[in-house]
Design a protein around this motif. Structure first.
Motif, PDB file in Angstrom:
ATOM      1  N   VAL A 114       0.830  -1.197   0.000  1.00 49.64           N
ATOM      2  CA  VAL A 114       0.000   0.000   0.000  1.00 49.64           C
ATOM      3  C   VAL A 114       0.879   1.268   0.000  1.00 49.64           C
ATOM      4  O   VAL A 114       1.912   1.309   0.661  1.00 49.64           O
ATOM      5  N   GLU A 118      -2.864   5.542  -0.371  1.00 51.96           N
ATOM      6  CA  GLU A 118      -3.848   4.452  -0.305  1.00 51.96           C
ATOM      7  C   GLU A 118      -4.089   4.013   1.137  1.00 51.96           C
ATOM      8  O   GLU A 118      -5.214   3.688   1.518  1.00 51.96           O
ATOM      9  N   SER A 119      -3.040   4.021   1.952  1.00 51.07           N
ATOM     10  CA  SER A 119      -3.212   3.551   3.328  1.00 51.07           C
ATOM     11  C   SER A 119      -4.124   4.503   4.102  1.00 51.07           C
ATOM     12  O   SER A 119      -4.902   4.091   4.953  1.00 51.07           O
ATOM     13  N   VAL A 130      -2.211  -4.629  -1.121  1.00 48.80           N
ATOM     14  CA  VAL A 130      -3.486  -4.264  -1.748  1.00 48.80           C
ATOM     15  C   VAL A 130      -3.522  -4.776  -3.184  1.00 48.80           C
ATOM     16  O   VAL A 130      -2.477  -4.940  -3.826  1.00 48.80           O
ATOM     17  N   PRO A 152      -8.128  -3.988  -0.306  1.00 51.08           N
ATOM     18  CA  PRO A 152      -7.168  -4.727   0.520  1.00 51.08           C
ATOM     19  C   PRO A 152      -7.011  -6.166   0.002  1.00 51.08           C
ATOM     20  O   PRO A 152      -8.013  -6.815  -0.311  1.00 51.08           O
TER      21      PRO A 152
END
Ligand code: GLP
Length: 241
Positions: A114, A118-119, A130, A152
C-alpha cells in the motif's frame, strides 16, 4: 377480512409488475433510448389497468432514471445514463439496467504494498498488501469511464478474479460494500484520458472518488473514476430532516 386484504395488496402488485414489465422492454431494447412510451391513457386501456397504477409504475421508472418526462411531450426512454446517487450500485448494474453490455479493458491488475495515500484512504497500516485494478469501462464499444480501484488483498487476494465486475468478485467473498462515501468533482479531461474515452482533449468529465465500507466499518474499496461528462447524470434525492 380476506377480501379487504386482497384488495389492498392487489394495487401495489399490479404497479410493481407493470414496472418490471416496462423495465424488461427497455432492457431488451424493444424501445430504444430517445423513443416515446405509449401514453398513460393508451397503456391503461390496452392493459386493463387503472391510470393510477400506470402512473405509479412510470414515476418509479422515472425515479430510477430509466425514463424521462418532458411536459407536454410525453415519456421517453432516457438517453443519458442517470445514476441515482442514493443507491449503492455498480457500474455493471447501472448499465445492465439500461439494456447495455458492460465490459472492462484492463491496464493493470496487480498486488503490491500500500502507498501512503492508499493507506490513508483505506485505513490500512503501512506494509499491508493491496490489489489494484486500472481499467477503461465500456458499454459495448463505447468507452464511458476510466477507473482505478484499490482493494485490501485480505479481501481480494487475486485481482485477476475480477473479469468485468469488481462487485461481483467481492460478492463471492461476501465483501460487497454496504455503504459508500462518494465525492464528485468537475474536471477537464487530460489528453490521454480524453483519447481513451474517445472525446476531445479538454472535454468535461466527472472525477469521482468512492470509498466503500463493509458492515463492520472496514474500507473495502477506494476507487477513483473519470466519467464522461457528456453521458452521465448523477441524481440525488433530497429530504428535509
Ligand atoms: C462504480 C463505482 C466504483 C465501483 C464500480 C463497481 O463505477 N464508481 O467505485 O468500484 O462501480 O462496478 P463493477 O462491479 O461493475 O466493477
Amino acid at each position: 377480512r380476506r377480501l379487504s386484504r386482497d384488495t389492498t395488496t392487489h394495487q401495489p402488485l399490479a404497479y410493481l409488475r407493470l414496472r418490471r414489465a416496462i423495465r424488461n422492454v427497455i432492457q431488451h431494447r424493444d424501445i430504444e433510448p430517445g423513443q416515446t412510451l405509449p401514453s398513460e391513457r393508451d397503456l391503461s386501456q390496452a392493459l386493463g389497468l387503472s391510470r393510477v397504477t400506470v402512473r405509479k409504475a412510470i414515476s418509479g421508472l422515472v425515479e430510477e432514471g430509466l425514463l424521462t418526462q418532458r411536459h407536454g411531450a410525453g415519456t421517453f426512454v432516457a438517453e443519458r445514463i442517470i445514476k441515482p446517487m442514493s443507491r449503492l450500485t455498480s457500474f455493471t448494474e447501472d448499465l445492465r439496467a439500461r439494456g447495455l453490455h458492460p465490459r472492462s479493458e484492463f491496464f493493470e491488475r496487480s498486488v503490491g504494498e500500500v502507498t501512503p495515500e492508499e493507506s490513508m484512504a483505506l485505513n490500512l497500516s503501512p506494509g499491508v498488501l493491496v490489489a489494484r485494478l486500472h481499467r477503461v469501462r465500456y458499454a459495448e464499444d463505447e468507452p464511458l469511464a476510466i477507473e482505478r480501484s484499490v482493494v485490501p488483498a485480505s479481501v481480494l487476494p487475486d485481482p485477476h478474479e475480477v473479469h468485468d465486475s469488481l462487485y461481483e468478485a467481492l460478492e463471492k467473498y461476501n465483501c460487497r460494500p454496504v455503504r459508500a462515501l462518494q465525492r464528485l468533482r468537475a474536471v477537464l479531461l487530460a489528453a490521454r484520458q480524453a483519447r481513451l474515452l474517445h472525446v476531445s482533449a479538454g472535454s468535461a468529465g466527472l472525477h469521482i472518488e468512492r470509498r466503500g465500507f463493509l458492515d463492520d466499518g472496514r474500507v473495502v474499496e477506494f476507487t477513483t473514476s473519470w466519467y464522461r461528462g457528456d453521458i452521465y447524470d448523477f441524481v440525488a434525492e433530497l429530504q428535509t430532516d
